[in-house]
Design a protein around this motif. Sequence first.
Motif, PDB file in Angstrom:
ATOM      1  N   ARG A  10       3.815   8.858  -0.633  1.00 16.64           N
ATOM      2  CA  ARG A  10       3.565   9.296   0.669  1.00 16.64           C
ATOM      3  C   ARG A  10       3.004   8.016   1.525  1.00 16.64           C
ATOM      4  O   ARG A  10       3.531   7.850   2.647  1.00 16.64           O
ATOM      5  CB  ARG A  10       2.723  10.531   0.926  1.00 16.64           C
ATOM      6  CG  ARG A  10       2.394  10.970   2.181  1.00 16.64           C
ATOM      7  CD  ARG A  10       1.736  12.199   2.260  1.00 16.64           C
ATOM      8  NE  ARG A  10       2.511  13.243   1.532  1.00 16.64           N
ATOM      9  CZ  ARG A  10       2.717  14.530   1.834  1.00 16.64           C
ATOM     10  NH1 ARG A  10       1.640  15.143   2.553  1.00 16.64           N
ATOM     11  NH2 ARG A  10       3.402  15.142   1.114  1.00 16.64           N
ATOM     12  N   ASP A  11       1.995   7.368   0.891  1.00 15.24           N
ATOM     13  CA  ASP A  11       1.668   6.332   1.625  1.00 15.24           C
ATOM     14  C   ASP A  11       2.824   5.178   1.898  1.00 15.24           C
ATOM     15  O   ASP A  11       2.873   4.546   2.802  1.00 15.24           O
ATOM     16  CB  ASP A  11       0.314   5.576   1.005  1.00 15.24           C
ATOM     17  CG  ASP A  11      -0.654   6.405   0.631  1.00 15.24           C
ATOM     18  OD1 ASP A  11      -1.259   7.093   1.562  1.00 15.24           O
ATOM     19  OD2 ASP A  11      -1.310   6.430  -0.311  1.00 15.24           O
ATOM     20  N   LEU A  12       3.354   4.981   0.807  1.00 19.07           N
ATOM     21  CA  LEU A  12       4.572   3.930   1.012  1.00 19.07           C
ATOM     22  C   LEU A  12       5.428   4.277   2.184  1.00 19.07           C
ATOM     23  O   LEU A  12       6.055   3.516   2.891  1.00 19.07           O
ATOM     24  CB  LEU A  12       5.283   3.926  -0.451  1.00 19.07           C
ATOM     25  CG  LEU A  12       4.476   3.027  -1.401  1.00 19.07           C
ATOM     26  CD1 LEU A  12       5.025   3.066  -2.603  1.00 19.07           C
ATOM     27  CD2 LEU A  12       3.804   1.600  -0.971  1.00 19.07           C
ATOM     28  N   GLU A  13       5.939   5.629   2.055  1.00 15.87           N
ATOM     29  CA  GLU A  13       6.901   6.251   3.093  1.00 15.87           C
ATOM     30  C   GLU A  13       6.114   6.008   4.531  1.00 15.87           C
ATOM     31  O   GLU A  13       6.767   5.583   5.566  1.00 15.87           O
ATOM     32  CB  GLU A  13       7.204   7.698   2.911  1.00 15.87           C
ATOM     33  CG  GLU A  13       8.237   7.664   1.617  1.00 15.87           C
ATOM     34  CD  GLU A  13       8.423   8.941   1.026  1.00 15.87           C
ATOM     35  OE1 GLU A  13       7.827   9.965   1.686  1.00 15.87           O
ATOM     36  OE2 GLU A  13       9.451   9.018   0.334  1.00 15.87           O
ATOM     37  N   ALA A  14       4.919   6.389   4.733  1.00 12.43           N
ATOM     38  CA  ALA A  14       4.082   6.191   5.904  1.00 12.43           C
ATOM     39  C   ALA A  14       4.173   4.783   6.349  1.00 12.43           C
ATOM     40  O   ALA A  14       4.472   4.620   7.583  1.00 12.43           O
ATOM     41  CB  ALA A  14       2.777   6.655   5.785  1.00 12.43           C
ATOM     42  N   ALA A  15       4.052   3.884   5.401  1.00  9.22           N
ATOM     43  CA  ALA A  15       4.200   2.399   5.859  1.00  9.22           C
ATOM     44  C   ALA A  15       5.512   2.088   6.380  1.00  9.22           C
ATOM     45  O   ALA A  15       5.729   1.202   7.312  1.00  9.22           O
ATOM     46  CB  ALA A  15       3.706   1.622   4.597  1.00  9.22           C
ATOM     47  N   GLU A  16       6.716   2.744   5.746  1.00 16.21           N
ATOM     48  CA  GLU A  16       7.820   2.412   6.188  1.00 16.21           C
ATOM     49  C   GLU A  16       7.892   2.745   7.920  1.00 16.21           C
ATOM     50  O   GLU A  16       8.549   2.003   8.487  1.00 16.21           O
ATOM     51  CB  GLU A  16       8.930   3.128   5.358  1.00 16.21           C
ATOM     52  CG  GLU A  16       9.240   2.524   4.193  1.00 16.21           C
ATOM     53  CD  GLU A  16      10.198   3.082   3.486  1.00 16.21           C
ATOM     54  OE1 GLU A  16      11.248   2.818   2.735  1.00 16.21           O
ATOM     55  OE2 GLU A  16      10.386   4.605   3.203  1.00 16.21           O
ATOM     56  N   GLU A  17       7.418   4.029   8.044  1.00 18.16           N
ATOM     57  CA  GLU A  17       7.600   4.510   9.309  1.00 18.16           C
ATOM     58  C   GLU A  17       6.839   3.587  10.375  1.00 18.16           C
ATOM     59  O   GLU A  17       7.382   3.290  11.612  1.00 18.16           O
ATOM     60  CB  GLU A  17       6.811   5.955   9.403  1.00 18.16           C
ATOM     61  CG  GLU A  17       7.928   6.973   8.854  1.00 18.16           C
ATOM     62  CD  GLU A  17       7.431   8.408   8.842  1.00 18.16           C
ATOM     63  OE1 GLU A  17       6.727   8.657   9.947  1.00 18.16           O
ATOM     64  OE2 GLU A  17       7.643   9.073   7.912  1.00 18.16           O
ATOM     65  N   ARG A  18       5.568   3.100   9.816  1.00 16.58           N
ATOM     66  CA  ARG A  18       4.772   2.454  10.923  1.00 16.58           C
ATOM     67  C   ARG A  18       5.480   0.957  11.172  1.00 16.58           C
ATOM     68  O   ARG A  18       5.383   0.583  12.274  1.00 16.58           O
ATOM     69  CB  ARG A  18       3.271   2.029  10.273  1.00 16.58           C
ATOM     70  CG  ARG A  18       2.338   3.135  10.560  1.00 16.58           C
ATOM     71  CD  ARG A  18       0.975   2.761   9.990  1.00 16.58           C
ATOM     72  NE  ARG A  18       1.034   1.915   8.738  1.00 16.58           N
ATOM     73  CZ  ARG A  18       0.759   2.708   7.625  1.00 16.58           C
ATOM     74  NH1 ARG A  18       0.680   4.125   7.577  1.00 16.58           N
ATOM     75  NH2 ARG A  18       0.703   1.895   6.336  1.00 16.58           N
ATOM     76  N   GLN A  19       6.055   0.466  10.114  1.00 17.40           N
ATOM     77  CA  GLN A  19       6.557  -0.835  10.188  1.00 17.40           C
ATOM     78  C   GLN A  19       8.332  -0.824  10.503  1.00 17.40           C
ATOM     79  O   GLN A  19       8.756  -1.805  10.830  1.00 17.40           O
ATOM     80  CB  GLN A  19       6.639  -1.678   8.741  1.00 17.40           C
ATOM     81  CG  GLN A  19       5.206  -1.638   8.213  1.00 17.40           C
ATOM     82  CD  GLN A  19       3.935  -2.021   9.316  1.00 17.40           C
ATOM     83  OE1 GLN A  19       4.157  -3.024  10.360  1.00 17.40           O
ATOM     84  NE2 GLN A  19       2.809  -1.759   9.072  1.00 17.40           N
ATOM     85  N   HIS A  20       8.781   0.072  11.024  1.00 21.24           N
ATOM     86  CA  HIS A  20      10.159   0.494  11.183  1.00 21.24           C
ATOM     87  C   HIS A  20      11.252  -0.384  10.296  1.00 21.24           C
ATOM     88  O   HIS A  20      11.867  -1.060  10.456  1.00 21.24           O
ATOM     89  CB  HIS A  20      10.385  -0.102  12.766  1.00 21.24           C
ATOM     90  CG  HIS A  20       9.424   0.788  13.790  1.00 21.24           C
ATOM     91  ND1 HIS A  20       9.653   2.156  13.971  1.00 21.24           N
ATOM     92  CD2 HIS A  20       8.336   0.266  14.332  1.00 21.24           C
ATOM     93  CE1 HIS A  20       8.419   2.358  14.757  1.00 21.24           C
ATOM     94  NE2 HIS A  20       7.899   1.192  14.944  1.00 21.24           N
ATOM     95  N   VAL A  21      10.767  -0.046   9.031  1.00 20.50           N
ATOM     96  CA  VAL A  21      11.653  -0.556   8.030  1.00 20.50           C
ATOM     97  C   VAL A  21      12.115   0.538   6.942  1.00 20.50           C
ATOM     98  O   VAL A  21      11.457   1.547   7.010  1.00 20.50           O
ATOM     99  CB  VAL A  21      11.057  -1.797   7.190  1.00 20.50           C
ATOM    100  CG1 VAL A  21      10.782  -2.874   8.159  1.00 20.50           C
ATOM    101  CG2 VAL A  21       9.806  -1.342   6.320  1.00 20.50           C
TER     102      VAL A  21
END
Length: 139
Positions: A10-21
């Motif tokens: 979940r943390d890694l997916e949230a980071a993807e969303e924040r960084q638009h990657v």
Amino acid sequence: MPSGHAVTARDLEAAEERQHVRLESGDALVVRCGWPMTPDPERPMPGISLDAVRWMHRRGVSLYAGDIGDAHPDLDPACPLPLHRVALPMMGLPLIDAAELDELAAVCAELGRYAFLLTVAPPRIHGLTGVPVNPLAVF
């Protein structure tokens, strides 16, 4: 990131969303949490959880580089050191331990880009299991 935090899928997916990657199969995963390279043995350190390792496997991650790795002390006594006891030997996932990522994070923020070509060229030495490398991020 708080002391003793277990980084999850979940943390890694949230980071993807924040960084638009979006991490795709064959991509390297670079994780910066801002923790020092040499942990204070008196202070719990965050780390990658087995859940995050499974997520990396599902996503087809080709390499992990981070300023955090396995937590100190272990977060899950049932599966200590998930990067070094599961990802590396069982998945064959190359690891870049203790990566210095502050400068890279600053460039990413300046450019507003969090995707780049990562080049790593370790020397070819027969029987070697670990070697210092100098990864290069190309934008």
